[in-house]
Design a protein around this motif. Structure first.
Motif, PDB file in Angstrom:
ATOM      1  N   ALA A  18     -21.385 -77.878 -13.679  1.00  0.00           N
ATOM      2  CA  ALA A  18     -20.714 -76.734 -14.309  1.00  0.00           C
ATOM      3  C   ALA A  18     -20.264 -77.078 -15.726  1.00  0.00           C
ATOM      4  N   ALA A  19     -19.789 -78.302 -15.923  1.00  0.00           N
ATOM      5  CA  ALA A  19     -19.375 -78.722 -17.263  1.00  0.00           C
ATOM      6  C   ALA A  19     -20.579 -78.778 -18.205  1.00  0.00           C
ATOM      7  N   LEU A  20     -21.718 -79.244 -17.705  1.00  0.00           N
ATOM      8  CA  LEU A  20     -22.925 -79.295 -18.526  1.00  0.00           C
ATOM      9  C   LEU A  20     -23.358 -77.894 -18.953  1.00  0.00           C
ATOM     10  N   VAL A  21     -23.351 -76.963 -18.001  1.00  0.00           N
ATOM     11  CA  VAL A  21     -23.733 -75.585 -18.330  1.00  0.00           C
ATOM     12  C   VAL A  21     -22.744 -74.986 -19.335  1.00  0.00           C
ATOM     13  N   ALA A  22     -21.459 -75.265 -19.167  1.00  0.00           N
ATOM     14  CA  ALA A  22     -20.455 -74.736 -20.090  1.00  0.00           C
ATOM     15  C   ALA A  22     -20.647 -75.297 -21.498  1.00  0.00           C
TER      16      ALA A  22
END
Length: 131
Positions: A18-22
């Motif tokens: 999720a952090a990567l996508v954000a």
């Protein structure tokens, strides 16, 4: 215990994804916002430089924090003499007061001084086997 470990690993991987996508979405947003002001090549370069500076700052912060923790661990593993020397070097007034208080206690009770000296000079024998 293994289930908890697996659950924590799954939660950590989901959070990392999720952090990567954000971060990717933030980068795309910055790029498209800059593209409204400058040419696309310049917008890409500015976005790249922004994220490179952020990555460098985060890396330097973690390296500095790791060095500080290493120094704390080194101080914990040091002997009593080294810890006393560090105390005198970092805080000379506090070290002097502690030394005077310790000297006063030892002068008032010589048996205590003998017990402390014996504890520091005694060699540990390890575990003994019982038969």
């Amino acid at each position: 215990m293994a289930r908890d470990l697996v659950r924590k690993a799954v939660a950590a991987s989901i959070a990392a994804g999720a952090a990567l996508v954000a971060i990717l979405a933030l980068g795309a947003t910055i790029f498209y916002a800059l593209q409204l002001v400058v040419v696309p090549l310049a917008a890409a370069a500015i976005t790249f430089l922004l994220f490179a500076v952020i990555a460098l700052a985060v890396a330097l912060i973690f390296v500095a924090r790791g060095d500080a923790q290493d120094e704390d661990e080194d101080e914990d593993s040091a002997g009593l003499g080294h810890r006393a020397y560090t105390l005198f070097r970092q805080r000379p007034i506090l070290g002097t007061v502690a030394a005077l208080a310790g000297g006063w206690i030892f002068l008032r009770n010589p048996a205590l001084a003998t017990m402390v000296a014996a504890a520091f000079t005694e060699k540990s024998h390890g575990r003994r086997r019982s038969r």
